[in-house]
Design an enzyme around this catalytic site. Structure first.
Site, PDB file in Angstrom:
ATOM      1  N   GLY A 127       0.816  -1.206   0.000  1.00  0.00           N
ATOM      2  CA  GLY A 127       0.000   0.000   0.000  1.00  0.00           C
ATOM      3  C   GLY A 127       0.848   1.253   0.000  1.00  0.00           C
ATOM      4  O   GLY A 127       0.525   2.240   0.664  1.00  0.00           O
ATOM      5  N   ALA A 128       1.922   1.254  -0.807  1.00  0.00           N
ATOM      6  CA  ALA A 128       2.922   2.313  -0.718  1.00  0.00           C
ATOM      7  C   ALA A 128       2.657   3.498  -1.630  1.00  0.00           C
ATOM      8  O   ALA A 128       3.430   4.453  -1.623  1.00  0.00           O
ATOM      9  CB  ALA A 128       4.308   1.739  -1.038  1.00  0.00           C
ATOM     10  N   ASN A 129       1.588   3.467  -2.402  1.00  0.00           N
ATOM     11  CA  ASN A 129       1.363   4.556  -3.351  1.00  0.00           C
ATOM     12  C   ASN A 129       0.593   5.726  -2.744  1.00  0.00           C
ATOM     13  O   ASN A 129       0.476   6.782  -3.364  1.00  0.00           O
ATOM     14  CB  ASN A 129       0.629   4.050  -4.594  1.00  0.00           C
ATOM     15  CG  ASN A 129      -0.764   3.536  -4.261  1.00  0.00           C
ATOM     16  OD1 ASN A 129      -0.892   2.466  -3.683  1.00  0.00           O
ATOM     17  ND2 ASN A 129      -1.793   4.282  -4.616  1.00  0.00           N
ATOM     18  N   GLY A 131      -1.044   7.744   1.187  1.00  0.00           N
ATOM     19  CA  GLY A 131      -1.207   7.813   2.638  1.00  0.00           C
ATOM     20  C   GLY A 131       0.042   7.494   3.438  1.00  0.00           C
ATOM     21  O   GLY A 131       1.166   7.884   3.100  1.00  0.00           O
ATOM     22  N   ILE A 132      -0.152   6.756   4.524  1.00  0.00           N
ATOM     23  CA  ILE A 132       0.943   6.411   5.425  1.00  0.00           C
ATOM     24  C   ILE A 132       1.978   5.554   4.716  1.00  0.00           C
ATOM     25  O   ILE A 132       3.181   5.712   4.922  1.00  0.00           O
ATOM     26  CB  ILE A 132       0.392   5.685   6.675  1.00  0.00           C
ATOM     27  CG1 ILE A 132      -0.566   6.595   7.443  1.00  0.00           C
ATOM     28  CG2 ILE A 132       1.529   5.233   7.584  1.00  0.00           C
ATOM     29  CD1 ILE A 132      -1.295   5.897   8.575  1.00  0.00           C
ATOM     30  N   GLY A 133       1.511   4.651   3.853  1.00  0.00           N
ATOM     31  CA  GLY A 133       2.441   3.796   3.115  1.00  0.00           C
ATOM     32  C   GLY A 133       3.376   4.589   2.229  1.00  0.00           C
ATOM     33  O   GLY A 133       4.571   4.275   2.118  1.00  0.00           O
ATOM     34  N   SER A 256      -3.758  -1.499  14.858  1.00  0.00           N
ATOM     35  CA  SER A 256      -4.504  -0.333  15.326  1.00  0.00           C
ATOM     36  C   SER A 256      -4.937  -0.542  16.771  1.00  0.00           C
ATOM     37  O   SER A 256      -5.141  -1.689  17.210  1.00  0.00           O
ATOM     38  CB  SER A 256      -5.741  -0.109  14.446  1.00  0.00           C
ATOM     39  OG  SER A 256      -6.592   0.875  15.013  1.00  0.00           O
ATOM     40  N   TYR A 288     -13.181  -4.430  10.807  1.00  0.00           N
ATOM     41  CA  TYR A 288     -11.903  -3.723  10.897  1.00  0.00           C
ATOM     42  C   TYR A 288     -11.226  -4.003  12.240  1.00  0.00           C
ATOM     43  O   TYR A 288     -10.031  -4.321  12.295  1.00  0.00           O
ATOM     44  CB  TYR A 288     -12.120  -2.229  10.707  1.00  0.00           C
ATOM     45  CG  TYR A 288     -10.847  -1.424  10.747  1.00  0.00           C
ATOM     46  CD1 TYR A 288     -10.022  -1.352   9.630  1.00  0.00           C
ATOM     47  CD2 TYR A 288     -10.473  -0.733  11.896  1.00  0.00           C
ATOM     48  CE1 TYR A 288      -8.846  -0.608   9.659  1.00  0.00           C
ATOM     49  CE2 TYR A 288      -9.294   0.008  11.932  1.00  0.00           C
ATOM     50  CZ  TYR A 288      -8.494   0.072  10.810  1.00  0.00           C
ATOM     51  OH  TYR A 288      -7.330   0.797  10.854  1.00  0.00           O
TER      52      TYR A 288
END
Length: 414
Positions: A127-129, A131-133, A256, A288
């Site tokens: 998920g690096a593209n 937000g936090i990633g 989380s 979640y």
């Protein structure tokens, strides 16, 4: 304030199966060889220790052939991994704030990495593209690390790399197509990575979904469960060889604090039908919360099964302004309202970066972090039987899909 505590030798004696070790910056931690876990506090006294000062006369600290710190006793011609100053460690109790905490909730990922040279290191961030990633990948790349950006959308991943290069030209980034809603895609991604890279120093399992309406993946499992947990579990197992082929590899599982509200409490709660429930039993927030508990349980069990790899789980921050809330207008509105009071994306990435890179965690494993500092997760997250049960059921669920795919492939060839 630090108060020195003088206790009897019998109280200070470690229980069977425990070992005392020291980090590079002098903090003492304790390893349980039965559970393969570790902790900062003495298992009997609940207190912490610190080693300070020069090594005893005749001792020298060196780096061994395996890259680990060793201590050489020139007088007796012996070598050990144990810091000889442990015999003179000072026990202390924290009476105000945690001692020697270098970073906190206001720290940014780049401040954690200040002065660090990660050239020669290879990291994979899911998920690096965005937000936090994205901030995690960018921060690693800025400090010389070769970063493999695992993204579902190749075009968006390439745009993210171009954005990083526009801010600093001399970076090493690679793109890897990874769709966590498909176990077939996970297998393909792992194979492509292993063909190109022999070793992997850092694996950061960052990608996730939140507030997603009920849906099933192509594998027939509930999407939040598979994307947030099951596919990351599968990816990690497939990358066992490159991770365990290098010394001091680290796995960071982004969880989380919402894991504390999970409904799973005992091993008997875990079955394929409860992990991936039918629609009439589904609640997006509950799914979640459960997936984040699974993340921590997975990290605990992985730390036990892979003792040569340091495994950590962490909480990035509450309701950080990112694309996480994109699936629900209600959550988008809520995230927008609280945005002035939450962490920036750089601050949210700091704890993942801390777990993945700081030298003082060398040798530690199975620990949960929040705001760049160790904290205790829920009782359920520390339940070793629950973690073992989740591991085994997850493995069965993946094997069922792999067998089904092979059957379809064999039938197609006939």
């Amino acid at each position: 304030m630090v108060g020195v505590l003088n206790d009897s030798d019998s109280e200070d004696e470690l229980p069977p199966g425990w070992e005392e070790r020291a980090t590079l910056d002098g903090n003492v931690y304790y390893v349980n060889h039965y559970t393969k876990g570790s902790q900062w506090t003495h298992p009997r006294t609940g207190r912490k220790k610190l080693v300070e000062g020069e090594l005893p006369s005749g001792w020298e600290k060196c780096v061994g052939d395996d890259g680990k710190i060793v201590y050489v006793d020139h007088a007796h011609h012996t070598t050990t991994y144990t810091d000889p100053r442990l015999a003179f460690a000072t026990e202390y109790r924290e009476t105000s704030q945690p001692l020697r905490q270098r970073f906190d909730g206001s720290s940014s990922a780049l401040s954690v990495l200040h002065g660090r040279d990660l050239r020669g290191k290879i990291a994979l961030v899911t998920g690096a593209n965005t937000g936090i990633g994205f901030e995690t990948a960018k921060s690693l790349a800025f400090h010389g690390c070769t970063v493999i950006m695992a993204c579902r959308n190749i075009k968006k991943g390439e745009e993210a790399i171009e954005k990083i290069k526009s801010q600093r030209g001399n970076v090493s980034c690679d793109i890897l197509q990874l769709d966590l809603s498909s176990l077939h895609s996970v297998r393909n991604a792992a194979e492509k990575l292993k063909q190109k890279y022999r070793i992997l120093h850092i694996l950061i399992l960052n990608a996730g979904v939140f507030g997603l309406p009920y849906s099933l993946t192509e594998d027939g499992y509930e999407t939040t469960f598979q994307v947030n947990y099951l596919s990351h579990y599968y990816l990690t197992l497939l990358l066992e060889h490159p991770l365990r082929s290098c010394s001091n590899a680290r796995v960071v599982v982004v969880a989380s604090e919402s894991h504390r509200f999970s409904s799973f409490q005992t091993p008997e709660d875990i079955h394929p039908m409860t992990l991936s429930p039918p629609e009439f039993k589904f609640w997006s927030m509950g799914a979640y919360n459960d997936s984040k508990l699974f993340n921590i349980l997975f990290a605990q069990e992985l730390a036990r099964q892979w003792p040569t790899v340091s495994v950590f789980s962490c909480h990035p921050g509450n309701m950080v302004s990112s694309d996480l809330s994109r699936y629900s207008w209600m959550y988008r509105m809520l995230f927008a309202v609280v945005r002035p009071f939450t962490k920036s994306l750089q601050q949210a990435a700091s704890t993942s970066i801390y777990c993945a890179t700081v030298p003082e965690l060398q040798g530690a494993t199975g620990v949960y972090f929040n705001n760049c500092f160790r904290c205790e997760p829920s009782n359920a997250a520390l339940n070793l039987s629950l973690a073992s049960r989740l591991w085994n059921v997850s493995q069965e669920m993946i094997i069922n899909i792999v067998k089904r795919d092979k059957l379809w492939y064999d039938l197609a060839l006939k």
